[in-house]
Design a protein around this motif. Structure first.
Motif, PDB file in Angstrom:
ATOM      1  N   LYS A 219      21.494  15.673  30.293  1.00 18.82           N
ATOM      2  CA  LYS A 219      22.800  16.209  30.640  1.00 18.82           C
ATOM      3  C   LYS A 219      22.678  17.043  31.912  1.00 18.82           C
ATOM      4  O   LYS A 219      21.757  17.844  32.044  1.00 18.82           O
ATOM      5  CB  LYS A 219      23.355  17.065  29.503  1.00 18.82           C
ATOM      6  N   MET A 220      23.611  16.802  32.817  1.00 13.57           N
ATOM      7  CA  MET A 220      23.664  17.570  34.075  1.00 13.57           C
ATOM      8  C   MET A 220      25.109  17.982  34.323  1.00 13.57           C
ATOM      9  O   MET A 220      26.039  17.227  34.022  1.00 13.57           O
ATOM     10  CB  MET A 220      23.158  16.748  35.264  1.00 13.57           C
ATOM     11  N   THR A 221      25.269  19.181  34.845  1.00 13.18           N
ATOM     12  CA  THR A 221      26.597  19.674  35.205  1.00 13.18           C
ATOM     13  C   THR A 221      26.530  20.288  36.592  1.00 13.18           C
ATOM     14  O   THR A 221      25.613  21.063  36.890  1.00 13.18           O
ATOM     15  CB  THR A 221      27.083  20.731  34.201  1.00 13.18           C
ATOM     16  N   LEU A 222      27.489  19.924  37.415  1.00 12.20           N
ATOM     17  CA  LEU A 222      27.627  20.522  38.737  1.00 12.20           C
ATOM     18  C   LEU A 222      28.976  21.222  38.802  1.00 12.20           C
ATOM     19  O   LEU A 222      30.013  20.604  38.573  1.00 12.20           O
ATOM     20  CB  LEU A 222      27.545  19.455  39.834  1.00 12.20           C
ATOM     21  N   ALA A 223      28.953  22.509  39.106  1.00 15.67           N
ATOM     22  CA  ALA A 223      30.187  23.283  39.278  1.00 15.67           C
ATOM     23  C   ALA A 223      30.262  23.749  40.719  1.00 15.67           C
ATOM     24  O   ALA A 223      29.262  24.175  41.304  1.00 15.67           O
ATOM     25  CB  ALA A 223      30.198  24.477  38.330  1.00 15.67           C
ATOM     26  N   ALA A 224      31.469  23.672  41.285  1.00 20.82           N
ATOM     27  CA  ALA A 224      31.674  24.058  42.670  1.00 20.82           C
ATOM     28  C   ALA A 224      32.810  25.053  42.773  1.00 20.82           C
ATOM     29  O   ALA A 224      33.660  25.159  41.882  1.00 20.82           O
ATOM     30  CB  ALA A 224      31.972  22.838  43.540  1.00 20.82           C
ATOM     31  N   ALA A 225      32.835  25.795  43.872  1.00 24.46           N
ATOM     32  CA  ALA A 225      33.885  26.783  44.135  1.00 24.46           C
ATOM     33  C   ALA A 225      35.210  26.063  44.335  1.00 24.46           C
ATOM     34  O   ALA A 225      35.258  24.839  44.511  1.00 24.46           O
ATOM     35  CB  ALA A 225      33.521  27.584  45.378  1.00 24.46           C
ATOM     36  N   PRO A 226      36.321  26.792  44.281  1.00 18.64           N
ATOM     37  CA  PRO A 226      37.618  26.162  44.555  1.00 18.64           C
ATOM     38  C   PRO A 226      37.564  25.326  45.822  1.00 18.64           C
ATOM     39  O   PRO A 226      37.090  25.779  46.864  1.00 18.64           O
ATOM     40  CB  PRO A 226      38.560  27.366  44.676  1.00 18.64           C
ATOM     41  N   THR A 234      31.561  23.106  47.687  1.00 17.24           N
ATOM     42  CA  THR A 234      30.467  24.051  47.894  1.00 17.24           C
ATOM     43  C   THR A 234      29.859  24.324  46.523  1.00 17.24           C
ATOM     44  O   THR A 234      30.450  25.030  45.702  1.00 17.24           O
ATOM     45  CB  THR A 234      30.966  25.367  48.512  1.00 17.24           C
ATOM     46  N   PRO A 235      28.691  23.758  46.197  1.00 17.75           N
ATOM     47  CA  PRO A 235      28.126  23.908  44.857  1.00 17.75           C
ATOM     48  C   PRO A 235      27.872  25.383  44.519  1.00 17.75           C
ATOM     49  O   PRO A 235      27.399  26.155  45.343  1.00 17.75           O
ATOM     50  CB  PRO A 235      26.807  23.136  44.941  1.00 17.75           C
ATOM     51  N   GLU A 236      28.194  25.737  43.298  1.00 17.22           N
ATOM     52  CA  GLU A 236      27.945  27.090  42.807  1.00 17.22           C
ATOM     53  C   GLU A 236      26.940  27.117  41.663  1.00 17.22           C
ATOM     54  O   GLU A 236      26.179  28.069  41.545  1.00 17.22           O
ATOM     55  CB  GLU A 236      29.259  27.727  42.331  1.00 17.22           C
ATOM     56  N   GLN A 237      26.952  26.070  40.839  1.00 16.53           N
ATOM     57  CA  GLN A 237      26.092  26.091  39.657  1.00 16.53           C
ATOM     58  C   GLN A 237      25.614  24.681  39.327  1.00 16.53           C
ATOM     59  O   GLN A 237      26.370  23.715  39.407  1.00 16.53           O
ATOM     60  CB  GLN A 237      26.851  26.672  38.464  1.00 16.53           C
ATOM     61  N   VAL A 238      24.326  24.590  38.959  1.00  9.32           N
ATOM     62  CA  VAL A 238      23.735  23.331  38.522  1.00  9.32           C
ATOM     63  C   VAL A 238      22.985  23.602  37.218  1.00  9.32           C
ATOM     64  O   VAL A 238      22.198  24.553  37.142  1.00  9.32           O
ATOM     65  CB  VAL A 238      22.765  22.752  39.569  1.00  9.32           C
ATOM     66  N   THR A 239      23.251  22.792  36.207  1.00  8.73           N
ATOM     67  CA  THR A 239      22.500  22.897  34.954  1.00  8.73           C
ATOM     68  C   THR A 239      21.841  21.561  34.678  1.00  8.73           C
ATOM     69  O   THR A 239      22.395  20.494  34.967  1.00  8.73           O
ATOM     70  CB  THR A 239      23.402  23.290  33.773  1.00  8.73           C
ATOM     71  N   LEU A 240      20.637  21.626  34.107  1.00  9.61           N
ATOM     72  CA  LEU A 240      19.869  20.423  33.790  1.00  9.61           C
ATOM     73  C   LEU A 240      19.239  20.594  32.422  1.00  9.61           C
ATOM     74  O   LEU A 240      18.543  21.587  32.167  1.00  9.61           O
ATOM     75  CB  LEU A 240      18.783  20.187  34.846  1.00  9.61           C
ATOM     76  N   LYS A 241      19.490  19.617  31.551  1.00 11.51           N
ATOM     77  CA  LYS A 241      18.863  19.606  30.242  1.00 11.51           C
ATOM     78  C   LYS A 241      18.301  18.214  29.984  1.00 11.51           C
ATOM     79  O   LYS A 241      19.009  17.213  30.096  1.00 11.51           O
ATOM     80  CB  LYS A 241      19.851  19.969  29.142  1.00 11.51           C
ATOM     81  N   ALA A 242      17.000  18.165  29.687  1.00  9.44           N
ATOM     82  CA  ALA A 242      16.327  16.894  29.393  1.00  9.44           C
ATOM     83  C   ALA A 242      15.450  17.097  28.166  1.00  9.44           C
ATOM     84  O   ALA A 242      14.691  18.069  28.096  1.00  9.44           O
ATOM     85  CB  ALA A 242      15.492  16.445  30.583  1.00  9.44           C
ATOM     86  N   GLU A 243      15.548  16.169  27.218  1.00 14.82           N
ATOM     87  CA  GLU A 243      14.813  16.281  25.966  1.00 14.82           C
ATOM     88  C   GLU A 243      13.716  15.229  25.903  1.00 14.82           C
ATOM     89  O   GLU A 243      13.948  14.075  25.551  1.00 14.82           O
ATOM     90  CB  GLU A 243      15.764  16.113  24.767  1.00 14.82           C
TER      91      GLU A 243
END
Length: 893
Positions: A219-226, A234-243
């Protein structure tokens, strides 16, 4: 009855309209399907793969929608499975906003692709179908063209996508390599979703997939500013989960040069990017663990497995200069970087350091290449040996700092066409970074670098061998841009110690913007007591010795590479030696705007005089052979002999030159200048001497041989050019053409020449040497003393330092001297009575006649006959006597 018919009429019209719409929709689908299939056929030819589209259907109200079904990108030759298949793609757009805004308000209700299947096939030769497609696309890619100006970004503020998604996607990995056991792997249940994509709203992209597993394990999520109006995030947050993803089966489908054979991936990591990305704001935070364990690669030494572990709990804020290493550990097999401690307020007036450490251990790229062989190819032998890295906090509460130490002394370096360094050769960097209120919120740095062990000669520019001095020191401040990207570096003091010389100064550099709008603004002030650039820079002979006698190829240049550069450099060098020239008090100001270099001020003492070159310009953008320039030079008191000594095989000229040089051209090689140099040189040569030839002797020698009674004068090797010789030349196509003849007078002769001189020193001068009466008297041993100078025509050719004197025409001069000699003999024999004979011999017959007629008129008619008779008798006697005397003089019998 008539009143009741209108509902039927209206109903009929509606039925007709509905029928027309139905027909239009039916035909519209057919037209769109045909257009889509035509486009698919075109791309099929380009990609070498059949592209098929099953069906296209549309909807016009209340949503403008399209549905595309059963799209297939088929196999290429030698492949058994299609590259990709999509079962269904649907797009729906709100109709009324689209119509009322004339296409500006685009509200996408839903855009979804479902049933995507991508087949990645490992073929018999070990390559994959994806690699083949990439190669085909690379062939189709047009050559990149550099636009003169960057295009304005598109305003997409009218676009609103409520939902866009890829659902139930599959990536199949099929191994069909020769000798391999047939097997299939898959990344299944691939979902990608974006909601509420529009200007002014934050962006969030979610990705999930089952990688070689039955359930989703990535699972990956990319969050960006308005989003701005351009919708560029403009990326603000990246999450990475690998099992616990087993990477071993995927290695076969990676490019062969990776060579992955085994390994697993686990990750639970989150990055709040903040100000670490362009356009971002706020603190940056990295938390979590990424583990790639048991990574084995083809060709690893002894089958070594590489464990890569990144464990972070790091927070930093570039705006305030905060950095907290609650946990930082990066393990790369035997190598590691660890960190701990905190730095607070480094960009404020109250910095604080709390037990900060950042230390590297066993950072040897050559050792890491034993685990990961592709690194060996990537490094290409450039670096081997342990790199020392140590960053620590120190100081008191009042004066706290970070001390940075990088030691490359144990490292062997081989940077092609740049530098080399053997292991053990000194190469160290030590720097101290502090915060200071006096710096206006900027970091203060003080750095010193010892590069004595470096050999810069492979770069074919700097003649610095291992062990020779090369030391750099700089102190100043660094501040990031308050808005947008960029920074400002203010170097309050700097010094460069190279070989035996030292250069000091100050500088400021400011970077702003990105891409083609990036600008670099700079200002520098450089001073040196002495600088031997001739010793510091490699000579042409040394370059050819290192390149096997062949000139190094000129690297390709981008004409616009200097765009955005703005600044000026001020310099003052007390003593400078460069290309066999010794200059003193070298001062100047050079300004740069893009690729245009303008010498606003320049002056130096050289060759016993002074040179000023204010207003000289050159453009650096084009290749060297095409760089246009203008040179405006004022010269005062220049010793010409010194200036020409290193440029001609032998001495040519002496004297002092005062004047102006105003030329322009393209390129700087002699061959190029001979084609392009234009302009002029004018001035005065004081007390000059031409050393190539004694022009007077070059004339009197042949003349003496043409006269039976002359004695050759003592010859010399020089020609005096007088006390003040003004001249002016016009340069065109490599030839300096005299604007008007140069003339000068000496006691022996008066000289005048016209013509030109090539840039290679070739003379093409035509003129004359007018021998003075005194010179003729000496030449004829006193037998002839003319009342006026006698000219002799001369041509000068060959090289200036070894000229050829040609075209010496002494016949007219010899004839004149012979006549004068005869007249002189007649005068000596006959006295007053021989005057008429002298006039006839010397060309004065008309004058004698005029005098005789005047006397006859005075004595009237009765004396005329008597005077004529006496004159005729005297003439006959004089002729007889002259003949006898000339025979005696010429040795006749």
């Amino acid at each position: 009855m008539k009143k009741k018919r209108w509902p039927y009429v209206l109903g009929g019209i509606l039925v007709l309209l509905i029928a027309i719409v139905a027909v239009v929709l039916w035909r519209l689908d057919a037209i769109l399907l045909k257009t889509a299939r035509d486009q698919a056929a075109t791309y099929s030819q380009k990609l070498g793969r059949p592209i098929e589209i099953g069906d296209v259907s549309t909807k016009l109200f209340p949503y403008v929608g399209a549905r595309i079904q059963n799209v297939t990108v088929g196999p290429a030759e030698g492949e058994e499975l299609p590259l990709a298949e999509v079962k269904d793609v649907t797009v729906s757009v709100a109709a009324m906003p689209l119509l009322t805004s004339k296409g500006k308000d685009i509200r996408v209700r839903d855009a979804e692709a479902s049933g995507l299947t991508v087949n990645v096939i490992r073929l018999a030769d070990g390559t994959t179908n994806v690699q083949r497609l990439q190669e085909k696309l690379a062939e189709q890619q047009p050559k990149e063209q550099t636009p003169e100006e960057e295009s304005q970004p598109t305003d997409l503020s009218g676009v609103h996508v409520e939902r866009a998604a890829l659902t139930d996607g599959t990536i199949r990995f099929v191994d069909r390599a020769a000798g391999a056991q047939a097997r299939e792997l898959a990344v299944k249940d691939l979902d990608i979703e974006v909601k509420d994509l529009r200007a002014g709203q934050p962006l969030k992209v979610d990705l999930a997939a089952a990688v070689l597993a039955e359930k989703q394990n990535l699972k990956m999520t990319l969050a960006a500013a308005p989003l701005p109006a351009t919708l560029i995030p403009t990326p603000e947050q990246v999450t990475l989960k690998a099992e616990h993803i087993d990477l071993s089966p995927l290695g076969l489908f990676l490019p062969p040069d990776v060579g992955l054979r085994a390994g697993t991936l686990d990750a639970d990591w989150k990055a709040d990017l903040g100000g670490a990305v362009p356009g971002g704001k706020g603190p940056t935070k990295l938390v979590g663990v990424i583990k790639a364990l048991g990574m084995k690669f083809a060709g690893s030494e002894g089958g070594k497995a590489l464990d890569v572990v990144l464990d972070t709990d790091v927070t930093g804020d570039m705006a305030t200069g905060d950095l907290a290493l609650d946990k930082l550990k990066l393990d790369l097999g035997p190598a590691a970087i660890t960190g701990k401690g905190k730095v607070k307020g480094l960009l404020t007036d109250k910095p604080a350091v709390e037990g900060f450490e950042l230390v590297g251990r066993n950072l040897d790229p050559a050792v890491l290449a034993e685990y990961y062989p592709p690194l060996r190819k990537q490094l290409n032998g450039m670096i081997a040996g342990p790199i020392g890295l140590d960053v620590r906090g120190s100081g008191t509460q009042e004066a706290q700092a970070l001390n940075i130490a990088v030691d490359l002394t144990p490292v062997r370096l081989r940077v092609p066409d740049q530098l080399t360094k053997e292991a053990g050769g000194a190469m160290k960097l030590n720097a101290k970074v502090t915060g200071a209120a006096a710096s206006g919120g900027a970091l203060h740095f003080d750095a010193k670098a010892d590069m004595n062990g470096v050999d810069l000669r492979p770069g074919l520019l700097v003649n610095k061998a291992p062990g020779q001095r090369l030391e750099v020191a700089a102190a100043g401040t660094y501040a990031p841009a308050k808005t947008g990207s960029g920074m400002t570096v203010n170097v309050t003091s700097m010094s460069l110690g190279a070989l035996e010389d030292t250069v000091t100064g100050t500088a400021t550099v400011a970077l702003a913007g990105t891409g083609k709008k990036a600008t670099t603004t700079f200002k520098a002030n450089v001073k040196a007591a002495r600088l031997d650039a001739e010793k510091l820079l490699m000579s042409e002979e040394e370059v050819l010795a290192r390149t096997g006698g062949k000139p190094p190829p000129e690297p390709p240049v981008e004409a616009n590479r200097f765009n955005g550069y703005r600044g000026d450099i001020q310099f003052a060098i007390a003593s400078l030696r460069y290309t066999a020239m010794d200059m003193s008090n070298v001062t100047g100001v050079v300004k740069m705007v893009d690729d245009l270099i303008t010498v606003e001020k320049f002056s130096t003492g050289i060759y016993g005089g002074k040179v000023v070159a204010d207003g000289t310009t050159i453009r650096l953008g084009p290749a060297p052979e095409a760089r246009p320039f203008t040179a405006k030079v004022q010269v005062q008191g220049l010793e010409v002999a010194q200036a020409l000594a290193a440029r001609t095989p032998k001495q040519v000229l002496t004297g002092k030159f005062n004047g102006n040089v105003d030329v322009q051209g393209v390129g700087y090689t002699p061959e190029k200048l001979q084609q392009t140099l234009l302009g002029g040189i004018n001035g005065n040569l004081l007390e000059g001497t031409f050393l190539g030839k004694d022009l007077v002797s070059s004339v009197t020698g042949p003349l003496a041989k043409a006269l039976p009674f002359a004695k050759a004068l003592k010859s010399g090797d020089v020609t005096s050019l007088g006390g003040d010789l003004p001249f002016s030349v016009t340069i065109k196509n490599g030839v300096a053409q005299l604007s008007k003849p140069i003339t000068w007078t000496r006691p022996e002769a008066a000289m005048s020449f016209d013509g030109g001189i090539g840039l290679d020193g070739t003379l093409n001068l035509t003129g004359g040497v007018s021998l003075t009466p005194a010179t003729i008297k000496t030449l004829t041993v006193g037998k002839v003393t003319p009342t006026e100078a006698i000219p002799v025509g001369v041509k000068l050719g060959g090289k200036a330092w070894s000229p050829d004197v040609t075209g010496v025409d002494v016949k007219p001069a010899a004839t004149t001297i012979l006549k004068l000699a005869g007249a002189s003999v007649a005068g000596n024999l006959l006295g007053e009575k021989g005057k008429a004979v002298q006039d006839i011999i010397t060309g004065g017959q008309d004058k004698a006649k005029a005098e005789a007629e005047a006397r006859a008129a005075e004595e009237r008619k009765k004396l005329e006959d008597q005077a004529r008779a006496e004159q005729e008798k005297a003439k006959k006697r004089a002729e007889e006597e002259a003949k006898k005397r000339l025979k005696g003089i010429f040795g006749g019998k």
